[in-house]
Enzyme design. Structure first.
Site, PDB file in Angstrom:
ATOM      1  N   GLY A  13      47.235  42.923  44.205  1.00 47.03           N
ATOM      2  CA  GLY A  13      47.552  44.279  43.794  1.00 47.03           C
ATOM      3  C   GLY A  13      46.504  45.298  44.210  1.00 47.03           C
ATOM      4  O   GLY A  13      45.534  44.968  44.890  1.00 47.03           O
ATOM      5  N   GLN A  14      46.732  46.538  43.777  1.00 47.70           N
ATOM      6  CA  GLN A  14      45.873  47.642  44.224  1.00 47.70           C
ATOM      7  C   GLN A  14      44.404  47.407  43.871  1.00 47.70           C
ATOM      8  O   GLN A  14      43.537  47.481  44.735  1.00 47.70           O
ATOM      9  CB  GLN A  14      46.347  48.962  43.596  1.00 47.70           C
ATOM     10  CG  GLN A  14      45.613  50.170  44.151  1.00 47.70           C
ATOM     11  CD  GLN A  14      45.623  51.373  43.205  1.00 47.70           C
ATOM     12  OE1 GLN A  14      46.104  51.293  42.073  1.00 47.70           O
ATOM     13  NE2 GLN A  14      45.086  52.482  43.664  1.00 47.70           N
ATOM     14  N   ASP A  36      48.122  35.309  42.852  1.00 50.19           N
ATOM     15  CA  ASP A  36      49.135  36.350  42.636  1.00 50.19           C
ATOM     16  C   ASP A  36      50.508  35.692  42.811  1.00 50.19           C
ATOM     17  O   ASP A  36      50.589  34.583  43.341  1.00 50.19           O
ATOM     18  CB  ASP A  36      48.949  37.500  43.650  1.00 50.19           C
ATOM     19  CG  ASP A  36      49.536  38.821  43.149  1.00 50.19           C
ATOM     20  OD1 ASP A  36      48.777  39.781  42.961  1.00 50.19           O
ATOM     21  OD2 ASP A  36      50.776  38.889  42.955  1.00 50.19           O
ATOM     22  N   ILE A  37      51.569  36.407  42.406  1.00 54.01           N
ATOM     23  CA  ILE A  37      52.904  35.846  42.671  1.00 54.01           C
ATOM     24  C   ILE A  37      53.312  36.060  44.122  1.00 54.01           C
ATOM     25  O   ILE A  37      54.272  35.476  44.601  1.00 54.01           O
ATOM     26  CB  ILE A  37      54.028  36.416  41.754  1.00 54.01           C
ATOM     27  CG1 ILE A  37      53.875  37.915  41.571  1.00 54.01           C
ATOM     28  CG2 ILE A  37      54.104  35.681  40.444  1.00 54.01           C
ATOM     29  CD1 ILE A  37      55.117  38.563  41.007  1.00 54.01           C
ATOM     30  N   ASP A  54      52.106  32.626  38.834  1.00 57.16           N
ATOM     31  CA  ASP A  54      52.740  33.625  37.977  1.00 57.16           C
ATOM     32  C   ASP A  54      51.843  33.786  36.748  1.00 57.16           C
ATOM     33  O   ASP A  54      51.534  32.807  36.064  1.00 57.16           O
ATOM     34  CB  ASP A  54      54.136  33.087  37.594  1.00 57.16           C
ATOM     35  CG  ASP A  54      54.876  33.989  36.609  1.00 57.16           C
ATOM     36  OD1 ASP A  54      54.236  34.849  35.973  1.00 57.16           O
ATOM     37  OD2 ASP A  54      56.096  33.804  36.470  1.00 57.16           O
ATOM     38  N   TYR A 144      54.250  51.027  28.639  1.00 57.72           N
ATOM     39  CA  TYR A 144      52.980  50.563  29.215  1.00 57.72           C
ATOM     40  C   TYR A 144      51.827  50.823  28.242  1.00 57.72           C
ATOM     41  O   TYR A 144      50.999  49.932  27.978  1.00 57.72           O
ATOM     42  CB  TYR A 144      52.754  51.308  30.530  1.00 57.72           C
ATOM     43  CG  TYR A 144      51.466  51.012  31.250  1.00 57.72           C
ATOM     44  CD1 TYR A 144      51.190  49.743  31.734  1.00 57.72           C
ATOM     45  CD2 TYR A 144      50.542  52.031  31.489  1.00 57.72           C
ATOM     46  CE1 TYR A 144      50.016  49.493  32.422  1.00 57.72           C
ATOM     47  CE2 TYR A 144      49.371  51.784  32.189  1.00 57.72           C
ATOM     48  CZ  TYR A 144      49.111  50.511  32.650  1.00 57.72           C
ATOM     49  OH  TYR A 144      47.953  50.269  33.343  1.00 57.72           O
ATOM     50  N   LYS A 148      49.271  48.198  26.379  1.00 53.66           N
ATOM     51  CA  LYS A 148      47.809  48.227  26.567  1.00 53.66           C
ATOM     52  C   LYS A 148      47.090  48.433  25.229  1.00 53.66           C
ATOM     53  O   LYS A 148      46.058  47.825  24.973  1.00 53.66           O
ATOM     54  CB  LYS A 148      47.423  49.314  27.576  1.00 53.66           C
ATOM     55  CG  LYS A 148      47.794  48.971  29.013  1.00 53.66           C
ATOM     56  CD  LYS A 148      47.004  47.766  29.537  1.00 53.66           C
ATOM     57  CE  LYS A 148      47.364  47.394  30.959  1.00 53.66           C
ATOM     58  NZ  LYS A 148      46.696  46.164  31.418  1.00 53.66           N
ATOM     59  N   ILE A 174      43.621  55.302  39.548  1.00 53.62           N
ATOM     60  CA  ILE A 174      42.684  54.801  40.568  1.00 53.62           C
ATOM     61  C   ILE A 174      43.225  55.136  41.957  1.00 53.62           C
ATOM     62  O   ILE A 174      44.354  54.765  42.301  1.00 53.62           O
ATOM     63  CB  ILE A 174      42.469  53.272  40.430  1.00 53.62           C
ATOM     64  CG1 ILE A 174      42.032  52.899  39.006  1.00 53.62           C
ATOM     65  CG2 ILE A 174      41.472  52.780  41.463  1.00 53.62           C
ATOM     66  CD1 ILE A 174      40.716  53.474  38.554  1.00 53.62           C
TER      67      ILE A 174
HETATM   68  N1  SER Z   1      47.659  54.415  37.006  1.00 50.01           N
HETATM   69  C1  SER Z   1      48.331  53.903  35.856  1.00 50.01           C
HETATM   70  C2  SER Z   1      49.736  54.388  35.799  1.00 50.01           C
HETATM   71  O1  SER Z   1      49.977  55.465  36.273  1.00 50.01           O
HETATM   72  C3  SER Z   1      47.619  54.335  34.598  1.00 50.01           C
HETATM   73  O2  SER Z   1      46.955  53.270  34.051  1.00 50.01           O
HETATM   74  O3  SER Z   1      50.558  53.729  35.275  1.00 50.01           O
END
Ligand code: SER
Length: 317
Positions: A13-14, A36-37, A54, A144, A148, A174
């Site tokens: 991922g990123q 990673d998957i 996974d 989300y 978290k 990020i």
């Molecule tokens: N960059 C993430 C998002 O936009 C924030 O944690 O979901």
């Protein structure tokens, strides 16, 4: 010193892909197992061990921990804010099940240290919007954010009850050019650079004055490494640390890009992601991270813009 053996889950991922390369540089290629998957970029795949796994498959993760004698896990797999709104139950399953697998491995002393990323999404509409404090009202209104926030509570609980050495950062948006993010609300601030170079024009899905906390990838990686290296007594927050570098709006970002590409044009067509962005802080107070373990950022908006444009130009050549 006992040998460090790291497993990164979500390494394609990123953030995971760049974190993996940095950790390989620091601790040796063979000591950092990427998983990673899906397969990742060439550099990731060729610089050290890679395993398809996974993040919600407990048996597979346990098998990898045993096989490689893993000491530290970085759990970077997650479903981000925009995608999570579309498939809430899948998001909850991925974001929570994967965390419990890792926390329980640490509780059972099968691993020593855990890094788990949280996000500015833990905050909600009732949170103070400017210079959001480390400890404040948290009523996240996104799928989300709820996952978290819940994860943070569990991390702190596992530290207090079972002494699990779990460390976490509330990442802002990020910004990076090597690996694209997937399904976030801050993704516009990356797409804009790709389109500025490709077509000279971009349509933002957030309004011109939507200010969000952002950070260049190198700073995010530096913070992650420094927090994980910090002596345990300096890690005073076991839920997750606020972390900040800069705040900008789509309009401010466009103004900065225009200094390099004067003909660049930014249009606006806000969609459902606007509501997500509206519920998040526009700036973050990260004094706890700065005081506790010496966090300091390097990149501001001007430096980030330069790096993004030159990085993408080099990649296109
Ligand atoms: N960059 C993430 C998002 O936009 C924030 O944690 O979901």
């Amino acid at each position: 010193m006992a040998l460090k053996k790291i497993l990164i889950i979500g390494a394609s991922g990123q953030i995971g892909s760049e974190l993996a390369l940095k950790l390989r540089e620091l601790y040796g290629n063979e000591n950092v197992i990427a998983s990673d998957i899906k397969e990742g970029g060439e550099e990731l795949m060729q610089s050290g061990p890679f395993e398809i796994a996974d993040a919600t498959d407990k048996d597979r993760i346990e098998q990898l921990v045993a096989e490689y004698k893993i000491t530290d896990i970085y759990l970077m797999a997650a479903m981000l804010s925009a995608t999570a709104e579309r498939i809430p139950m899948k998001a909850w399953e991925l974001n929570m099940d994967s965390l419990f697998i890792i926390l329980n491995l640490a509780k059972e002393n099968k691993i020593k240290k855990v890094f788990w990323p949280s996000s500015i999404a833990v905050f909600g509409p009732s949170t103070p919007k400017e210079s959001t404090p480390q400890t404040t009202i948290m009523e996240p209104s996104t799928v989300y954010g709820i996952s978290k926030q819940t994860g943070e509570r569990w991390c702190e609980y596992y530290f207090n009850k079972f002494g699990v050495d779990v460390r976490s950062i509330r990442y802002p948006g990020i910004i990076s050019y090597k690996t694209l993010p997937g399904g976030g609300t801050t993704d516009y601030a990356i797409e804009i650079f790709h389109e500025a170079l490709k077509s000279g024009e971009y349509t933002s899905f957030l309004k011109e004055d939507t200010g969000l906390p952002m950070m260049y990838m190198d700073d995010a990686i530096k913070a992650t490494v420094e927090l994980m290296e910090a002596p345990p007594e300096k890690v005073k927050v076991r839920s997750s640390y606020n972390l900040a570098a800069m705040t900008f709006t789509p309009q401010e970002l466009a103004t900065e890009i225009k200094k390099h590409i004067p003909e660049f044009k930014l249009n606006y067509d806000p969609d459902y992601r606007q509501e997500i962005a509206n519920s998040w802080p526009s700036s973050i107070n990260d004094n706890s991270a700065r005081n506790d373990w010496g966090w300091d950022h390097e990149y501001d908006l001007a430096k980030l813009t330069e790096k993004m444009l030159s990085g993408l130009r080099d990649e296109q050549q």
